[in-house]
Design a protein around this motif. Sequence first.
Motif, short mmCIF file in Angstrom:
data_model
loop_
_atom_site.label_atom_id
_atom_site.label_comp_id
_atom_site.label_asym_id
_atom_site.label_seq_id
_atom_site.Cartn_x
_atom_site.Cartn_y
_atom_site.Cartn_z
N VAL A 281 0.83 -1.20 0.00
CA VAL A 281 0.00 0.00 0.00
C VAL A 281 0.87 1.26 0.00
O VAL A 281 0.64 2.20 -0.78
N ILE A 282 1.87 1.28 0.85
CA ILE A 282 2.76 2.44 0.93
C ILE A 282 3.46 2.66 -0.41
O ILE A 282 3.54 3.79 -0.92
N ALA A 283 3.96 1.57 -1.01
CA ALA A 283 4.66 1.69 -2.29
C ALA A 283 3.74 2.24 -3.38
O ALA A 283 4.14 3.10 -4.18
N GLU A 284 2.48 1.79 -3.41
CA GLU A 284 1.54 2.28 -4.42
C GLU A 284 1.24 3.76 -4.23
O GLU A 284 1.19 4.54 -5.19
N ILE A 285 1.05 4.16 -3.00
CA ILE A 285 0.73 5.57 -2.72
C ILE A 285 1.94 6.46 -3.02
O ILE A 285 1.80 7.55 -3.61
N LEU A 286 3.13 6.01 -2.68
CA LEU A 286 4.32 6.81 -2.95
C LEU A 286 4.60 6.90 -4.44
O LEU A 286 5.04 7.95 -4.94
N ALA A 287 4.34 5.82 -5.18
CA ALA A 287 4.49 5.88 -6.64
C ALA A 287 3.50 6.86 -7.23
O ALA A 287 3.83 7.62 -8.15
N ASP A 288 2.29 6.85 -6.69
CA ASP A 288 1.26 7.79 -7.15
C ASP A 288 1.69 9.22 -6.84
O ASP A 288 1.54 10.13 -7.66
N ALA A 289 2.23 9.43 -5.65
CA ALA A 289 2.67 10.77 -5.25
C ALA A 289 3.85 11.24 -6.10
O ALA A 289 3.89 12.40 -6.53
N ALA A 290 4.78 10.34 -6.37
CA ALA A 290 5.93 10.72 -7.21
C ALA A 290 5.48 11.06 -8.62
O ALA A 290 6.00 11.99 -9.25
N GLY A 291 4.49 10.31 -9.14
CA GLY A 291 3.97 10.61 -10.47
C GLY A 291 3.29 11.94 -10.53
O GLY A 291 3.43 12.68 -11.51
#
Length: 296
Positions: A281-291
């Motif tokens: 979950v954290i990885a998905e949210i951080l990837a979304d934030a970085a994008g």
Amino acid sequence: MHADETRTDAALVRRLIAGQFPGWAGLPVVPVDSDGTVNALYRLGRELTVRLPRTEGGARDVETEHRWVPRLAPRLPFPVPEPVALGAPAEGYPWPWSVCRWLDGENPSAGQGGPLLAADLAALLAALRRTGVTDDAPPAYRSEPLASRDAATREALDRLDGDIDTALATAAWQEALRAPAAEGPGVWVHGDLQPGNVLVSGDRLGAVFDFGCTGVADPSVDLIAGWYLLSADGRRVFRTRTAADDAAWARGRGWALSIALMELAYYRTRNAWMASTARHVIAEILADAAGAVSDR
């Protein structure tokens, strides 16, 4: 798993059943291999499940489920575990406990659900939101404003320093806190839609359980399902089907991030499955934030 956890085994369950529900005393009792953090599960015969809370906090959920699941279940489009008996403390076991109907299915892997599961989850949330809120309806376990979780979330971030990208996670959390607050009255929510609390059959939602967090709250708390249960394609369908505007989606992402950070900080040495789910979950949210940052 928990420092204050009450230990259980099949022999204890057999004694509890024999003493309080002798009509079931002849049924076999088999431990269920589960990574659940709230209840220890035992299958009783072919049609029943015994759920023994692991801690005092989990025991408080028993009354909630016995009171509200029978009232909510007829309004929901998917099966839920019907409580059929309420057990009392006995045999050295200190908490109330439950006997529920057994539900077939399997827990999904984190983030693997596609558009079909997304549509099913949206239908579940729509049914919950249509359910009338009566004067005696309880607040959900997660009914507080997102901002009230700031201190606990930042404590989790401090504990995870060196384990995850805490700078990006902090920025994502701050972005969530800037989202406008919910308007209008609260609605019924499940409150904890993640892999351990749903069953799937193929690509579809099969059943939903663990209603201990259920109550009335900002509906964005149930948008955590998009991050815990769905792929990126599934999330797009889920957001469309739930009609989540930018503010609600941002709050839901904030809820998912806060919950996952606290879960990882707590479970990374206690429960490998929970920790792995939280990391996803954290990885998905951080990837979304970085994008989002790169698109600016």
